[in-house]
Design an enzyme around this catalytic site. Structure first.
Site, PDB file in Angstrom:
ATOM      1  N   ALA A   1       0.815  -1.205   0.000  1.00  0.00           N
ATOM      2  CA  ALA A   1       0.000   0.000   0.000  1.00  0.00           C
ATOM      3  C   ALA A   1       0.851   1.257   0.000  1.00  0.00           C
ATOM      4  O   ALA A   1       0.400   2.316  -0.412  1.00  0.00           O
ATOM      5  CB  ALA A   1      -0.909   0.003   1.220  1.00  0.00           C
ATOM      6  N   GLU A   2       2.101   1.135   0.503  1.00  0.00           N
ATOM      7  CA  GLU A   2       2.940   2.328   0.550  1.00  0.00           C
ATOM      8  C   GLU A   2       3.151   2.882  -0.852  1.00  0.00           C
ATOM      9  O   GLU A   2       3.108   4.072  -1.080  1.00  0.00           O
ATOM     10  CB  GLU A   2       4.301   2.018   1.186  1.00  0.00           C
ATOM     11  N   ARG A   3       3.455   1.989  -1.789  1.00  0.00           N
ATOM     12  CA  ARG A   3       3.612   2.345  -3.195  1.00  0.00           C
ATOM     13  C   ARG A   3       4.339   3.673  -3.381  1.00  0.00           C
ATOM     14  O   ARG A   3       3.789   4.640  -3.850  1.00  0.00           O
ATOM     15  CB  ARG A   3       2.235   2.409  -3.860  1.00  0.00           C
TER      16      ARG A   3
END
Lengths: 344, 344
Positions: free
Chosen positions: B131-133
Site C-alpha cells: 500500500a505504501e507504493r
C-alpha cells in the site's frame, strides 16, 4: 506612471540609477516585516504559536487521522504540495492548487476565488469543506479535548477562558503559528538598501517586471495575494466541486466575479511549482511567458523571460526553522479515526 | 528463573530489594544506548543523518508526491500513524499496523512477520511494495538526481562515490537518520541507577511484568522487537495483501512460521495505540489483559493491569528534537507526480 524600460535598463549601471529603480520599486512593493505581532485583530503570543504549531502538524484533527494542515501546505517543500491539485479524503482531488502557507498572513485575498472574508473564515472553511474533509468542528474539539496535554496547552494559551478548548481558539492559535512563517528573501534585503543582494540580471528582471506590467497585479508586500483578476489561460475554470453556499465570492464586488482569480503571491515562486489555480504548468519560464501573452498581450523573448526569472529567484526566502512538535498522546476518550471509506 | 511475585512485591519498600529488582531487570533488559554509532555495518555520519532527514520527510519520492516515510511513521505522534492500518496509495489500506520508527534500529526482527533479512532490505521493501507504493528505485533516483541541492547533499555525504545519487546510498542515509531516533525513558534512568525514576506502582508493575511472563517475549533493549511468536488473539491473520515472493519469512526457521508475528517493542507503547499487528485494540489496559489471557493464560486483575500499565508508562521516552528540513527545489527535469488514479 511607469518609467520606460530603456531608461530603467540604461540606468542600472549607475549607483544613482540603482537607487532610482529601488525608489520606483518601493512605490510598488515593500519588504517583509521582521515579524508579525498581530493577526486577525489579536496579538500573536508565544503560547499561541506553540499550540498552533502542534495543531498544524497533527493529522488527528482529520476524520481519518490522515491529513494535517502540513500535508498539503508543507513547510518542507515551499509551504505547498508539489501536486497540481492536492489529494484529500477518499483519494479525491480538490479543484485548485494548494497555495503556499508562507507569508499567507500578509495576503488580503483568501483562496483562489475569495471564498473567505478573513483569516478565521479561511480556517473554518479549510477545516471543514471540500477534498480536505478534515471533519466537523465538533469532532475536532472532541478530539483535542480528549487529550490532557492539549487541554493544558489550550489552558496555558487562553488563561482567561473558562472553556478554552474551542474551534475558535484553535483557529486563533493556527493563525499565530502561520504568522511566524515569513520568508525574508534577497529582494527584501535589496529593498532595504543592500545593493549586492540582487544580481545585475535580477535587477534587469525587476525593471522588466515593472515595465511590462506584471506589477500591476503582483504588487504589495507579497507581490500578489491582494487582488482578483480575470484569468482564462489554460481553460475556462469551472465551478465543479465548489460549495454552493460560498460561490458568492463575497469579497469581490464586481459583477464579473465568477471567473475572477486571485493573483497569487510570487514569493517563493521558485519553490511552488506547479503554477496557476489548477497547477497546470510546472515550468517557471513557461508560466512567465503564458502570463505575458494572455494577461499582458506581450510575447516575452527568452532573454526577457530569463531576466524576469532571475528577479523571481530573488523572492525565494528563508523560512524560520520549524521544530516538529511532540504531539499529545491520545486517551481512552479520543475518537478513533474513521475507516477509509471511499466516496464514489 | 523467576523470583516469586510476592517476594518481589514485598521487597519493594527496601533499598536492597529495589536493587534486587534492578539486578533481575538487568538480566532481561538493557538501557538504550546514548547514541548509535554504526548501523547496518556502516558508521553513522552527520552528513548521512542530515540527508536521511531530508529523505524521510520528502513526499516527492512517492509516485504521487503524497507520501513520505513520515506520513505513516510520524515522529510527531510516537513514530507511527494513529490508524489501525495506514492509508496509502489509491486510498488502499495495508494489512498491518505501522510500527513506530522510534528505536527501530535496535529491533533485530523486521516487519510484523520477518519479511526482511536486515535494515537495507527493510528499506527496499517499504519503498516499493504494498500500500505504501512509493515507486520504483529508478523513479526515486531520477527524482533525487533532478534536484541540484540533492545532488550536492549526496556528493557531500558520499564523497568517494563517482555517482553518489543511488537508491543504496539513500537507504544508507535513511538508516543513519533513523538511528538517531532513540527515545530515552524513565525506565532507562532507573536501570542506570536512578531510584526515583520509577514510581512505586511502576516498580510493582515491572515485577509483575517479569513474574507473569511478559518479559519472555518483550525483553532486550526494546522490550520486544527481537523475536517471533504465535499470535491469534483477535482473529487468525490472513495473508491477503502480502507479496507472494516474500512469504517465506526467511528469518524465521520454524515450520509454524506462517502465523508467527513479531513481539513488538513496548517502548513508547503509550503513544502507539492502536495495538497488535492489525491495530484492532485502542485501549492499553485492554491490550494488556488480552495478552495476559491469550499469550500467558492468565486473567490479570484490574489492579495488576494498572500496575503493568504504570510500568509501561515508564517506557515513554523523549525523542530528539527534529527540525523539519528545507527540501531541495525541483528542476525542469523532476518527474511530475503521477495522477491519483485509483486501483479498483
Amino acid at each position: 506612471m511607469r518609467a520606460p524600460l530603456t531608461v530603467l535598463l540604461a540606468c542600472l549601471a549607475l549607483p544613482a540609477a540603482a537607487d532610482s529603480l529601488r525608489d520606483h520599486a518601493l512605490t510598488l512593493f515593500e519588504p517583509l516585516p521582521d515579524r508579525i505581532d498581530t493577526v486577525a485583530g489579536h496579538p500573536v503570543t508565544p503560547e499561541q504559536v506553540d499550540l498552533g504549531r502542534m495543531l498544524y502538524f497533527d493529522p488527528r484533527i482529520s476524520d481519518t487521522g490522515q491529513f494535517a494542515c502540513a500535508t498539503c501546505h508543507n513547510p518542507a517543500t515551499g509551504g505547498d504540495s508539489n501536486r497540481d491539485t492536492s489529494i484529500g479524503h477518499a483519494w479525491q482531488t480538490g479543484p485548485q492548487n494548494a497555495p503556499t502557507i508562507f507569508n499567507a498572513t500578509l495576503n488580503s485575498a483568501r483562496f483562489w476565488q475569495g471564498w473567505a472574508e478573513d483569516l478565521p473564515a479561511t480556517g473554518d472553511s479549510l477545516l471543514q469543506v471540500g477534498a480536505e474533509r478534515t471533519g466537523t468542528p465538533e469532532r475536532m474539539v472532541a478530539t483535542l479535548a480528549s487529550m490532557p496535554a492539549y487541554v493544558d496547552a489550550f489552558t496555558r494559551t487562553f488563561p482567561d477562558d473558562a472553556d478554552p478548548v474551542t474551534f475558535a481558539n484553535a483557529t486563533t492559535a493556527l493563525e499565530s503559528f502561520i504568522a511566524t512563517l515569513v520568508t525574508p528573501a534577497p529582494f527584501d534585503a535589496w529593498l532595504k538598501g543592500e545593493d549586492s543582494a540582487l544580481s545585475p540580471q535580477a535587477r534587469e528582471g525587476l525593471a522588466l517586471f515593472i515595465d511590462k506590467g506584471c506589477a500591476t497585479c503582483h504588487q504589495g508586500v507579497n507581490l500578489g495575494g491582494n487582488s482578483y483578476h480575470p484569468f482564462r489561460v489554460i481553460r475556462t475554470p469551472g465551478t465543479e466541486g465548489q460549495p454552493e453556499s460560498i460561490q458568492c465570492f463575497s469579497v469581490v464586488e464586481d459583477d464579473g466575479t465568477q471567473y475572477l482569480f486571485r493573483a497569487g503571491t510570487l514569493r517563493n515562486i521558485t519553490l511552488t511549482s506547479p503554477y496557476f489555480s489548477e497547477g497546470s504548468v510546472r515550468s517557471l519560464p513557461l508560466a512567465i511567458q503564458i502570463m505575458g501573452r494572455t494577461q499582458l498581450g506581450t510575447d516575452l523573448s527568452d532573454e526577457e523571460t530569463d531576466r524576469i526569472a532571475a528577479f523571481l529567484e530573488s523572492l525565494e526566502g528563508t523560512p524560520p526553522p520549524i521544530t516538529l512538535p511532540v504531539l499529545p498522546r491520545e486517551s481512552a476518550l479520543t475518537p478513533a479515526p474513521l475507516p477509509p471509506l471511499r466516496e464514489e
